[in-house]
Design a protein around this motif. Structure first.
Motif, PDB file in Angstrom:
ATOM      1  N   GLY A  50       0.814  -1.209   0.000  1.00 59.14           N
ATOM      2  CA  GLY A  50       0.000   0.000   0.000  1.00 59.14           C
ATOM      3  C   GLY A  50       0.847   1.258   0.000  1.00 59.14           C
ATOM      4  N   LEU A  51       1.929   1.243   0.753  1.00 59.16           N
ATOM      5  CA  LEU A  51       2.832   2.398   0.784  1.00 59.16           C
ATOM      6  C   LEU A  51       3.459   2.623  -0.590  1.00 59.16           C
ATOM      7  CD1 LEU A  51       4.161   4.598   2.500  1.00 59.16           C
ATOM      8  CD2 LEU A  51       5.965   2.967   3.037  1.00 59.16           C
ATOM      9  N   GLY A  52       3.855   1.517  -1.231  1.00 54.51           N
ATOM     10  CA  GLY A  52       4.402   1.639  -2.587  1.00 54.51           C
ATOM     11  C   GLY A  52       3.382   2.203  -3.562  1.00 54.51           C
ATOM     12  N   LEU A  53       2.136   1.727  -3.463  1.00 55.27           N
ATOM     13  CA  LEU A  53       1.090   2.254  -4.337  1.00 55.27           C
ATOM     14  C   LEU A  53       0.821   3.727  -4.051  1.00 55.27           C
ATOM     15  CD1 LEU A  53      -1.496  -0.681  -4.324  1.00 55.27           C
ATOM     16  CD2 LEU A  53      -0.060   0.054  -6.235  1.00 55.27           C
ATOM     17  N   LEU A  54       0.820   4.101  -2.780  1.00 55.74           N
ATOM     18  CA  LEU A  54       0.580   5.493  -2.406  1.00 55.74           C
ATOM     19  C   LEU A  54       1.667   6.407  -2.962  1.00 55.74           C
ATOM     20  CD1 LEU A  54      -1.110   7.513  -0.705  1.00 55.74           C
ATOM     21  CD2 LEU A  54       0.434   6.999   1.175  1.00 55.74           C
ATOM     22  N   VAL A  55       2.902   6.023  -2.768  1.00 56.99           N
ATOM     23  CA  VAL A  55       4.013   6.841  -3.270  1.00 56.99           C
ATOM     24  C   VAL A  55       3.993   6.876  -4.798  1.00 56.99           C
ATOM     25  CG1 VAL A  55       6.535   6.973  -3.439  1.00 56.99           C
ATOM     26  CG2 VAL A  55       5.445   6.511  -1.243  1.00 56.99           C
ATOM     27  N   GLY A  56       3.729   5.725  -5.420  1.00 58.83           N
ATOM     28  CA  GLY A  56       3.663   5.685  -6.884  1.00 58.83           C
ATOM     29  C   GLY A  56       2.524   6.535  -7.426  1.00 58.83           C
ATOM     30  N   GLY A  57       1.383   6.507  -6.738  1.00 63.03           N
ATOM     31  CA  GLY A  57       0.253   7.322  -7.173  1.00 63.03           C
ATOM     32  C   GLY A  57       0.522   8.796  -7.046  1.00 63.03           C
ATOM     33  N   VAL A  58       1.187   9.202  -5.971  1.00 65.05           N
ATOM     34  CA  VAL A  58       1.519  10.622  -5.790  1.00 65.05           C
ATOM     35  C   VAL A  58       2.573  11.050  -6.817  1.00 65.05           C
ATOM     36  CG1 VAL A  58       2.603  12.274  -4.218  1.00 65.05           C
ATOM     37  CG2 VAL A  58       0.870  10.695  -3.358  1.00 65.05           C
ATOM     38  N   ALA A  59       3.574  10.205  -7.042  1.00 66.04           N
ATOM     39  CA  ALA A  59       4.651  10.552  -7.972  1.00 66.04           C
ATOM     40  C   ALA A  59       4.157  10.646  -9.411  1.00 66.04           C
ATOM     41  CB  ALA A  59       5.778   9.533  -7.874  1.00 66.04           C
ATOM     42  N   SER A  60       3.210   9.784  -9.783  1.00 60.26           N
ATOM     43  CA  SER A  60       2.743   9.769 -11.167  1.00 60.26           C
ATOM     44  C   SER A  60       1.522  10.655 -11.389  1.00 60.26           C
ATOM     45  CB  SER A  60       2.415   8.339 -11.600  1.00 60.26           C
ATOM     46  OG  SER A  60       1.311   7.854 -10.858  1.00 60.26           O
ATOM     47  N   GLY A  61       0.971  11.201 -10.327  1.00 60.86           N
ATOM     48  CA  GLY A  61      -0.190  12.071 -10.455  1.00 60.86           C
ATOM     49  C   GLY A  61      -1.504  11.315 -10.577  1.00 60.86           C
ATOM     50  N   MET A  62      -1.480  10.006 -10.373  1.00 56.47           N
ATOM     51  CA  MET A  62      -2.718   9.209 -10.427  1.00 56.47           C
ATOM     52  C   MET A  62      -3.315   9.129  -9.026  1.00 56.47           C
ATOM     53  SD  MET A  62      -1.955   6.103 -13.046  1.00 56.47           S
ATOM     54  CE  MET A  62      -0.206   5.836 -13.000  1.00 56.47           C
ATOM     55  N   THR A  63      -4.276   9.975  -8.793  1.00 53.91           N
ATOM     56  CA  THR A  63      -4.882  10.069  -7.467  1.00 53.91           C
ATOM     57  C   THR A  63      -5.536   8.758  -7.054  1.00 53.91           C
ATOM     58  OG1 THR A  63      -5.316  12.393  -7.912  1.00 53.91           O
ATOM     59  CG2 THR A  63      -6.465  11.425  -6.052  1.00 53.91           C
ATOM     60  N   TRP A  64      -6.196   8.102  -7.994  1.00 52.26           N
ATOM     61  CA  TRP A  64      -6.879   6.861  -7.663  1.00 52.26           C
ATOM     62  C   TRP A  64      -5.905   5.797  -7.171  1.00 52.26           C
ATOM     63  CZ3 TRP A  64      -5.563   2.451 -10.245  1.00 52.26           C
ATOM     64  CH2 TRP A  64      -4.853   2.611 -11.441  1.00 52.26           C
ATOM     65  N   LEU A  65      -4.687   5.790  -7.709  1.00 51.31           N
ATOM     66  CA  LEU A  65      -3.679   4.820  -7.279  1.00 51.31           C
ATOM     67  C   LEU A  65      -3.222   5.130  -5.844  1.00 51.31           C
ATOM     68  CD1 LEU A  65      -2.092   2.357  -8.231  1.00 51.31           C
ATOM     69  CD2 LEU A  65      -0.300   3.904  -9.007  1.00 51.31           C
ATOM     70  N   GLY A  66      -3.082   6.424  -5.535  1.00 53.32           N
ATOM     71  CA  GLY A  66      -2.729   6.819  -4.177  1.00 53.32           C
ATOM     72  C   GLY A  66      -3.811   6.441  -3.176  1.00 53.32           C
TER      73      GLY A  66
END
Length: 130
Positions: A50-66
Protein backbone atom coordinates in the motif's frame (compact mmCIF):
# COMPACT_ATOMS: atom_id res chain seq x y z
CA UNK A 1 7.87 -1.94 46.85
CA UNK A 2 7.03 -5.54 47.77
CA UNK A 3 3.71 -6.50 49.33
CA UNK A 4 3.51 -7.34 53.00
CA UNK A 5 2.56 -10.88 54.07
CA UNK A 6 -0.96 -9.71 54.91
CA UNK A 7 -1.39 -8.07 51.48
CA UNK A 8 -0.06 -11.18 49.75
CA UNK A 9 -2.50 -13.34 51.70
CA UNK A 10 -5.44 -11.06 50.85
CA UNK A 11 -4.43 -11.00 47.19
CA UNK A 12 -4.21 -14.79 47.12
CA UNK A 13 -7.66 -15.08 48.71
CA UNK A 14 -9.08 -12.65 46.12
CA UNK A 15 -7.57 -14.73 43.30
CA UNK A 16 -9.06 -17.93 44.72
CA UNK A 17 -12.44 -16.21 45.05
CA UNK A 18 -12.26 -15.08 41.42
CA UNK A 19 -11.38 -18.58 40.24
CA UNK A 20 -14.29 -20.10 42.13
CA UNK A 21 -16.84 -17.38 41.20
CA UNK A 22 -16.00 -16.98 37.53
CA UNK A 23 -13.56 -19.59 36.21
CA UNK A 24 -14.05 -18.48 32.59
CA UNK A 25 -12.98 -14.90 33.42
CA UNK A 26 -10.04 -16.15 35.49
CA UNK A 27 -8.90 -18.33 32.58
CA UNK A 28 -9.25 -15.43 30.14
CA UNK A 29 -7.22 -13.14 32.37
CA UNK A 30 -4.56 -15.79 32.99
CA UNK A 31 -3.86 -16.73 29.38
CA UNK A 32 -1.53 -14.59 27.31
CA UNK A 33 -2.80 -13.14 24.05
CA UNK A 34 -1.57 -15.14 21.08
CA UNK A 35 -0.23 -13.47 17.99
CA UNK A 36 -1.13 -15.05 14.66
CA UNK A 37 2.17 -14.74 12.80
CA UNK A 38 0.58 -15.29 9.37
CA UNK A 39 -1.90 -12.44 9.91
CA UNK A 40 0.86 -10.17 11.21
CA UNK A 41 3.19 -10.88 8.27
CA UNK A 42 0.31 -10.54 5.79
CA UNK A 43 -0.64 -7.20 7.33
CA UNK A 44 2.93 -5.92 7.19
CA UNK A 45 3.25 -6.97 3.54
CA UNK A 46 -0.07 -5.32 2.70
CA UNK A 47 1.07 -2.09 4.38
CA UNK A 48 4.32 -2.18 2.38
CA UNK A 49 2.47 -2.74 -0.91
CA UNK A 50 0.00 0.00 0.00
CA UNK A 51 2.83 2.40 0.78
CA UNK A 52 4.40 1.64 -2.59
CA UNK A 53 1.09 2.25 -4.34
CA UNK A 54 0.58 5.49 -2.41
CA UNK A 55 4.01 6.84 -3.27
CA UNK A 56 3.66 5.68 -6.88
CA UNK A 57 0.25 7.32 -7.17
CA UNK A 58 1.52 10.62 -5.79
CA UNK A 59 4.65 10.55 -7.97
CA UNK A 60 2.74 9.77 -11.17
CA UNK A 61 -0.19 12.07 -10.46
CA UNK A 62 -2.72 9.21 -10.43
CA UNK A 63 -4.88 10.07 -7.47
CA UNK A 64 -6.88 6.86 -7.66
CA UNK A 65 -3.68 4.82 -7.28
CA UNK A 66 -2.73 6.82 -4.18
CA UNK A 67 -6.19 6.27 -2.69
CA UNK A 68 -5.94 2.55 -3.47
CA UNK A 69 -2.55 2.47 -1.73
CA UNK A 70 -3.99 4.19 1.32
CA UNK A 71 -6.87 1.72 1.49
CA UNK A 72 -4.41 -1.16 1.17
CA UNK A 73 -2.32 0.25 4.02
CA UNK A 74 -5.40 0.65 6.20
CA UNK A 75 -6.43 -2.93 5.40
CA UNK A 76 -2.96 -4.20 6.30
CA UNK A 77 -3.03 -2.45 9.67
CA UNK A 78 -6.52 -3.79 10.40
CA UNK A 79 -5.48 -7.29 9.34
CA UNK A 80 -2.46 -7.33 11.62
CA UNK A 81 -4.26 -5.84 14.64
CA UNK A 82 -7.49 -7.85 14.70
CA UNK A 83 -7.86 -11.36 15.99
CA UNK A 84 -9.14 -14.26 13.94
CA UNK A 85 -12.58 -14.43 15.63
CA UNK A 86 -13.19 -10.67 15.31
CA UNK A 87 -12.06 -7.67 17.26
CA UNK A 88 -12.93 -9.22 20.61
CA UNK A 89 -11.97 -12.75 19.70
CA UNK A 90 -15.14 -14.03 21.30
CA UNK A 91 -17.39 -15.67 18.73
CA UNK A 92 -20.02 -17.06 21.12
CA UNK A 93 -21.84 -13.74 21.36
CA UNK A 94 -21.19 -13.28 25.07
CA UNK A 95 -23.62 -14.06 27.84
CA UNK A 96 -21.83 -17.09 29.27
CA UNK A 97 -23.33 -19.70 26.88
CA UNK A 98 -23.26 -23.40 27.68
CA UNK A 99 -25.43 -23.23 30.80
CA UNK A 100 -28.55 -25.29 31.17
CA UNK A 101 -31.98 -23.77 31.37
CA UNK A 102 -34.43 -22.13 29.02
CA UNK A 103 -33.12 -19.92 26.27
CA UNK A 104 -33.79 -16.24 26.78
CA UNK A 105 -35.49 -14.31 24.01
CA UNK A 106 -33.42 -11.66 22.27
CA UNK A 107 -33.87 -8.23 23.82
CA UNK A 108 -34.77 -5.34 21.52
CA UNK A 109 -31.89 -2.93 21.06
CA UNK A 110 -34.02 0.13 21.90
CA UNK A 111 -32.97 0.07 25.58
CA UNK A 112 -29.47 1.39 25.05
CA UNK A 113 -26.11 0.27 26.29
CA UNK A 114 -26.67 0.82 30.02
CA UNK A 115 -29.99 -1.03 29.95
CA UNK A 116 -28.34 -4.05 28.31
CA UNK A 117 -25.56 -3.98 30.90
CA UNK A 118 -28.09 -3.86 33.74
CA UNK A 119 -30.03 -6.75 32.21
CA UNK A 120 -26.85 -8.82 31.87
CA UNK A 121 -25.94 -8.07 35.49
CA UNK A 122 -29.39 -9.13 36.69
CA UNK A 123 -29.27 -12.37 34.64
CA UNK A 124 -25.85 -13.15 36.07
CA UNK A 125 -27.06 -12.58 39.63
CA UNK A 126 -30.10 -14.77 38.95
CA UNK A 127 -27.93 -17.54 37.50
CA UNK A 128 -25.62 -17.50 40.53
CA UNK A 129 -28.58 -17.76 42.90
CA UNK A 130 -29.63 -21.13 41.45
Amino acid sequence: MPLSEYEQRVLQQMEQQLRSDDPKLAHTLAERPRVDIRRLIGGILLVAVGLGLLVGGVASGMTWLGVLGFVAMLGGVMLSLTRKGGAGGNSDGGGGGGRGGPARPAQPSGGGFMKRQEDRWERRRDDQGR
